[in-house]
Design a protein around this motif. Structure first.
Motif, short mmCIF file in Angstrom:
data_model
loop_
_atom_site.label_atom_id
_atom_site.label_comp_id
_atom_site.label_asym_id
_atom_site.label_seq_id
_atom_site.Cartn_x
_atom_site.Cartn_y
_atom_site.Cartn_z
N PRO A 334 -2.90 -6.69 34.12
CA PRO A 334 -3.00 -8.15 34.23
C PRO A 334 -1.63 -8.82 34.19
O PRO A 334 -0.62 -8.22 33.79
N SER A 335 -1.61 -10.06 34.62
CA SER A 335 -0.40 -10.88 34.54
C SER A 335 -0.83 -12.33 34.34
O SER A 335 -2.02 -12.65 34.38
N ILE A 336 0.15 -13.20 34.16
CA ILE A 336 -0.19 -14.61 33.94
C ILE A 336 -0.82 -15.23 35.17
O ILE A 336 -1.50 -16.25 35.08
N GLY A 337 -0.61 -14.63 36.35
CA GLY A 337 -1.24 -15.14 37.56
C GLY A 337 -2.75 -15.04 37.50
O GLY A 337 -3.47 -15.86 38.08
N ASP A 338 -3.27 -14.03 36.79
CA ASP A 338 -4.72 -13.91 36.61
C ASP A 338 -5.25 -15.06 35.77
O ASP A 338 -6.32 -15.61 36.04
N ALA A 339 -4.49 -15.42 34.73
CA ALA A 339 -4.92 -16.55 33.89
C ALA A 339 -4.87 -17.86 34.65
O ALA A 339 -5.73 -18.73 34.47
N SER A 340 -3.87 -18.03 35.51
CA SER A 340 -3.77 -19.27 36.28
C SER A 340 -4.97 -19.47 37.18
O SER A 340 -5.39 -20.60 37.44
N LEU A 341 -5.58 -18.37 37.66
CA LEU A 341 -6.76 -18.49 38.53
C LEU A 341 -7.95 -19.01 37.75
O LEU A 341 -8.60 -19.98 38.17
N TYR A 342 -8.28 -18.38 36.63
CA TYR A 342 -9.49 -18.83 35.93
C TYR A 342 -9.28 -20.18 35.27
O TYR A 342 -10.22 -20.98 35.16
N LEU A 343 -8.06 -20.50 34.86
CA LEU A 343 -7.78 -21.83 34.31
C LEU A 343 -7.93 -22.91 35.39
O LEU A 343 -8.25 -24.06 35.07
N ALA A 344 -7.74 -22.53 36.65
CA ALA A 344 -7.91 -23.49 37.75
C ALA A 344 -9.37 -23.89 37.93
O ALA A 344 -9.67 -25.01 38.37
N PHE A 345 -10.30 -22.99 37.59
CA PHE A 345 -11.73 -23.28 37.74
C PHE A 345 -12.27 -24.13 36.59
O PHE A 345 -13.29 -24.80 36.75
N LEU A 346 -11.61 -24.09 35.44
CA LEU A 346 -12.14 -24.79 34.26
C LEU A 346 -12.28 -26.29 34.45
O LEU A 346 -13.33 -26.86 34.10
N PRO A 347 -11.28 -27.02 35.02
CA PRO A 347 -11.44 -28.48 35.16
C PRO A 347 -12.58 -28.89 36.08
O PRO A 347 -13.03 -30.05 36.01
N ILE A 348 -13.04 -27.98 36.93
CA ILE A 348 -14.16 -28.31 37.82
C ILE A 348 -15.38 -28.67 36.98
O ILE A 348 -16.18 -29.52 37.35
N TYR A 349 -15.52 -28.00 35.83
CA TYR A 349 -16.61 -28.31 34.89
C TYR A 349 -16.07 -29.19 33.77
O TYR A 349 -16.16 -28.86 32.59
N SER A 350 -15.52 -30.32 34.15
CA SER A 350 -14.91 -31.23 33.17
C SER A 350 -15.93 -31.76 32.16
O SER A 350 -15.56 -32.16 31.05
N GLU A 351 -17.22 -31.74 32.52
CA GLU A 351 -18.24 -32.28 31.61
C GLU A 351 -18.42 -31.44 30.35
O GLU A 351 -18.97 -31.93 29.36
N ILE A 352 -17.96 -30.19 30.37
CA ILE A 352 -18.14 -29.36 29.17
C ILE A 352 -16.96 -29.47 28.21
O ILE A 352 -17.04 -28.96 27.08
N VAL A 353 -15.88 -30.12 28.64
CA VAL A 353 -14.67 -30.16 27.81
C VAL A 353 -14.95 -30.85 26.47
O VAL A 353 -14.44 -30.45 25.43
#
Length: 433
Positions: A334-353
């Motif tokens: 793994p690398s930090i690029g893998d984390a950047s991908l899944y973190l990019a999907f999180l704001p799409i579900y802003s209602e759960i924040v």
């Protein structure tokens, strides 16, 4: 074709002033930083950012061997897919500026696709029940799709991954393209890009199930017809993947790339330090136990696929987010690029924040690891005043931070659904006797 499927094919986010500014600034930052070769060289050699299977330096070594008639997979230095050889061989004949431009454009394209995925998700969820706090004047409060793009483009993990010229960027692009076309019910393109992501990095194999869920959830098919649709999607995926393997064989005239790419990912012969869990564990592992624990470690990444897909079968995009996070934690390199991908999907579900309980903790963990990881690595490798435990300890903290974020997101999604269907218990704590 259902009305929903027809509507999805017409949804497109048109650029506005916010989008133009975000993309313009993101392009300028990347283009300017690419002009400083020392920055790209430093980042391109950081073990947190590049791995043996995503390193641009190793890609250039393989390309040099390929250009000089030497089998690129001899010697054990090159571990990337043969299509990278063909693409970057073509770029090598063109002006040098095109290589950084390729990475920048790929990053911007991911951000644009994320904006479109956000809009499609909002359209799909427009008739879903909501709680009162999510409404404004009777209408749901939605995050601006361009804000989702901006959060991806200005994430330091994303910028560092782009500047390092990690080939993981193209795997991430394939995953996002596969998700985008699956949401738009384009079966052929959706399965092609998931097959491409699998071809480039193996672990996106686990995204086949949520992609099929996206393609079948918005249909009027039932019973035998939906089974046929699933088989059709699986057949397309296998067909595209087989075609990519055959094309690779034709490029290098050998099947050696299978062992040097997927064999390295699965069998872990290269124990170069990274931010994952595998390398230190298998350095210390006795040879007689190595095979057993390799199977255990590799299976651990995949055992989550079916239960998560079943539990969130009505939210396949959220399944993609969770599985991308699991890949970022449990893949072998793994690398930090893998984390950047899944973190990019999180704001799409802003209602759960609003339901997430550990935002402060996880934010601090990421900051803590970003600062201490290079320090501990320097103490170990260069200063000689530390050992491998220093660096591995901080990678464990990073892993814990990712896991907390994924578990917190899962809880938030489940709690929100519970509040929607049980409004009388909305302000009560959930306890188990």
């Amino acid at each position: 074709m259902s009305k929903v499927r027809q509507e999805l094919k017409t949804i497109e986010v048109l650029p506005n002033l916010t989008g133009v500014i975000i993309f313009g600034v993101a392009f300028a930052i990347r283009f300017i930083l690419f002009q400083f070769s020392n920055i790209t060289e430093i980042l391109g050699n950081r073990v947190e950012i590049v791995t043996p299977v995503t390193s641009f330096t190793r890609l250039t070594e393989g390309l040099y061997l390929f250009d000089n008639g030497v089998p690129p997979y001899d010697g054990g230095a090159f571990h990337q897919a043969p299509l990278f050889l063909a693409c970057f061989q073509l770029l090598s004949y063109l002006p040098n500026i095109l290589i950084p431009l390729t990475y920048i454009i790929a990053d911007l394209l991911i951000a644009y696709l994320l904006a479109n995925i956000t809009r499609i998700k909002q359209h799909l969820y427009k008739d879903f029940p909501r709680i009162d706090v999510e409404l404004y004047e009777g209408k749901p409060k939605e995050i601006d799709p361009w804000i989702v793009s901006g959060l991806y483009l200005f994430n330091p993990l994303t910028v560092a991954s782009c500047l390092s010229r990690s080939t993981l960027l193209f795997t991430n692009l394939s995953v996002v393209l596969g998700t985008y076309y699956s949401l738009r019910n384009n079966k052929s393109y959706g399965m092609f890009w998931i097959a491409m992501a699998t071809y480039l990095s193996f672990y996106p194999l686990m995204l086949v199930i949520p992609s099929i869920l996206m393609l079948t959830n918005n249909t009027n098919l039932k019973g035998k017809k939906i089974e046929n649709e699933v088989y059709s999607c699986a057949g397309l995926y296998i067909g595209w993947l087989t075609g990519l393997f055959i094309l690779s064989y034709l490029l290098v005239d050998s099947w050696d790339f299978m062992q040097s790419t997927y064999g390295v990912i699965l069998l872990l012969p290269d124990l170069t330090p990274n931010i994952g869990l595998f390398w230190y564990f298998f350095i210390e592992m006795f040879d007689q136990f190595r095979s057993f624990f390799l199977v255990v470690f590799q299976l651990h990444a995949f055992i989550f696929v079916v239960p998560i897909s079943i539990k969130f079968r009505n939210h396949p995009l959220f399944v993609v987010f969770l599985l991308s996070g699991i890949m970022a934690v449990f893949k072998s390199y793994p690398s930090i690029g893998d984390a950047s991908l899944y973190l990019a999907f999180l704001p799409i579900y802003s209602e759960i924040v609003k339901y997430m309980r550990y935002n402060y903790l996880t934010t601090n963990i990421f900051c803590y690891c970003s600062i201490l990881s290079p320090i501990f690595y320097h103490l170990w490798i260069y200063a000689g005043s530390g050992n491998a435990n220093f660096f591995y300890a901080i990678t464990l903290v990073y892993t814990v931070g990712n896991i907390i974020l994924l578990v917190d997101s899962t809880f938030s999604m489940l709690r929100r659904e519970f509040d929607i269907w049980n409004p009388e218990l909305r302000h009560c704590e959930i306890t188990q006797k």
